[in-house]
Design a protein around this motif. Structure first.
Motif, PDB file in Angstrom:
ATOM      1  N   THR A  46      -1.779   0.596   2.146  1.00 18.80           N
ATOM      2  CA  THR A  46      -1.101  -0.590   1.632  1.00 18.80           C
ATOM      3  C   THR A  46      -0.463  -1.333   2.790  1.00 18.80           C
ATOM      4  OG1 THR A  46      -0.611   0.519  -0.468  1.00 18.80           O
ATOM      5  CG2 THR A  46       0.684  -1.444   0.071  1.00 18.80           C
ATOM      6  N   TYR A  47      -0.888  -2.571   2.995  1.00 14.95           N
ATOM      7  CA  TYR A  47      -0.346  -3.388   4.081  1.00 14.95           C
ATOM      8  C   TYR A  47       0.864  -4.169   3.591  1.00 14.95           C
ATOM      9  CZ  TYR A  47      -4.630  -2.485   6.724  1.00 14.95           C
ATOM     10  OH  TYR A  47      -5.659  -1.890   7.398  1.00 14.95           O
ATOM     11  N   ASN A  92       0.326  -8.058   4.250  1.00 12.88           N
ATOM     12  CA  ASN A  92      -1.076  -8.069   4.691  1.00 12.88           C
ATOM     13  C   ASN A  92      -1.207  -8.047   6.214  1.00 12.88           C
ATOM     14  OD1 ASN A  92      -3.415  -7.794   3.138  1.00 12.88           O
ATOM     15  ND2 ASN A  92      -4.165  -9.794   3.765  1.00 12.88           N
ATOM     16  N   ARG A  93      -0.204  -7.460   6.886  1.00 11.08           N
ATOM     17  CA  ARG A  93      -0.197  -7.473   8.351  1.00 11.08           C
ATOM     18  C   ARG A  93      -0.050  -6.090   8.972  1.00 11.08           C
ATOM     19  NH1 ARG A  93       4.120 -11.560  10.521  1.00 11.08           N
ATOM     20  NH2 ARG A  93       2.903 -11.372  12.434  1.00 11.08           N
ATOM     21  N   LEU A  94       0.856  -5.268   8.441  1.00 10.84           N
ATOM     22  CA  LEU A  94       1.151  -3.971   9.049  1.00 10.84           C
ATOM     23  C   LEU A  94       1.094  -2.856   8.021  1.00 10.84           C
ATOM     24  CD1 LEU A  94       4.282  -4.798  11.281  1.00 10.84           C
ATOM     25  CD2 LEU A  94       1.877  -4.816  11.959  1.00 10.84           C
ATOM     26  N   ALA A  95       0.714  -1.661   8.486  1.00 12.90           N
ATOM     27  CA  ALA A  95       0.721  -0.480   7.617  1.00 12.90           C
ATOM     28  C   ALA A  95       0.917   0.763   8.480  1.00 12.90           C
ATOM     29  CB  ALA A  95      -0.580  -0.370   6.830  1.00 12.90           C
ATOM     30  N   ARG A 115      -3.203  -5.911  11.191  1.00 13.15           N
ATOM     31  CA  ARG A 115      -4.312  -6.591  10.515  1.00 13.15           C
ATOM     32  C   ARG A 115      -4.213  -8.103  10.676  1.00 13.15           C
ATOM     33  NH1 ARG A 115      -6.790  -5.402   4.627  1.00 13.15           N
ATOM     34  NH2 ARG A 115      -7.650  -7.450   4.138  1.00 13.15           N
ATOM     35  N   VAL A 175      -8.842  -5.139  12.014  1.00  8.56           N
ATOM     36  CA  VAL A 175      -7.725  -4.202  11.967  1.00  8.56           C
ATOM     37  C   VAL A 175      -7.749  -3.327  13.210  1.00  8.56           C
ATOM     38  CG1 VAL A 175      -6.660  -2.264  10.750  1.00  8.56           C
ATOM     39  CG2 VAL A 175      -7.671  -4.148   9.451  1.00  8.56           C
ATOM     40  N   SER A 229      -5.981  -0.096  15.021  1.00  6.27           N
ATOM     41  CA  SER A 229      -5.133   1.069  14.747  1.00  6.27           C
ATOM     42  C   SER A 229      -4.568   1.598  16.059  1.00  6.27           C
ATOM     43  CB  SER A 229      -5.928   2.168  14.034  1.00  6.27           C
ATOM     44  OG  SER A 229      -6.974   2.655  14.853  1.00  6.27           O
TER      45      SER A 229
END
Length: 202
Positions: free
Chosen positions: A66-67, A70-73, A91, A100, A102
């Motif tokens: 789950t971001y 919609n940018r970091l997770a 992301r 994305v 990592s």
């Protein structure tokens, strides 16, 4: 600085979303190879990884990620009784596709562990917390005996926290005032450098 660099690389790679994976993977591997803390770079289409700097052509869907914005997770490295590196995912989107990157948790764990042993530090993204041991927590690590300091990033959906370990009294706060001040200064410096590099001004 790590997140800013990864995001910059993502934006550079966005045009590769329109090209075959055989072309894109070469460029992704070049970037991943020169960045010390990058574990992999992946291209997504409709939330499926279809191209990876590690595997080339692939088809991997992971609905557990789950971001935030919609940018970091944050991804916990613990699974099936194995302890792997936790990861921070950065992301960048273009319509229904995304790049994305990592980052392995080594760099973040090192930064969070720089302060005095009497001070604990955490990186919070959404409702997940990364501690200085590289563990991802899903509940707040604070208790009634802690007096945390919190810094909110103005650029990314993340927070940095620092707190004295153990019972807190006015005497404790006075004793460790220097440690807490150093923690605040260090965490502020990280955010200031990021803002300076992004905007090109203080």
């Amino acid at each position: 600085d790590l997140i800013l660099t990864a995001e910059h690389n993502n934006l550079t790679l966005l045009p590769l979303l329109l090209r075959p994976c055989s072309d894109a993977s070469t460029a992704m591997r070049l970037i991943a190879g020169k960045e010390p803390f990058v574990r992999s770079i992946n291209l997504l289409r409709d939330e499926v990884i279809y191209c990876s700097s590690l595997y080339g052509n692939t088809a991997i869907r992971d609905n557990s990620i789950t971001y935030v914005d919609n940018r970091l997770a944050l991804v916990d490295g613990r699974s099936d009784n194995q302890m792997l590196q936790s990861m921070l995912l950065i992301r960048s989107d273009m319509e229904n596709e995304a790049v994305v990157t990592s980052l392995n948790g080594t760099a973040l764990r090192f930064i969070l562990g720089l302060l005095d042993k009497e001070v604990s530090t955490w990186l919070q993204i959404g409702d997940q917390w990364l501690d200085s041991q590289g563990r991802v927590l899903v509940t707040s690590p604070f208790n009634h005996q802690m007096a945390p300091i919190t810094i909110n990033s103005k650029l990314y959906p993340l927070k940095l926290h620092a707190a004295i370990i153990g019972p807190v009294s006015w005497g404790d706060i006075w004793q460790y005032r220097k440690i807490l001040f150093e923690a605040l200064m260090l965490l502020s410096l990280v955010l200031s450098v990021t803002v300076h590099q992004l905007l090109g001004q203080p």
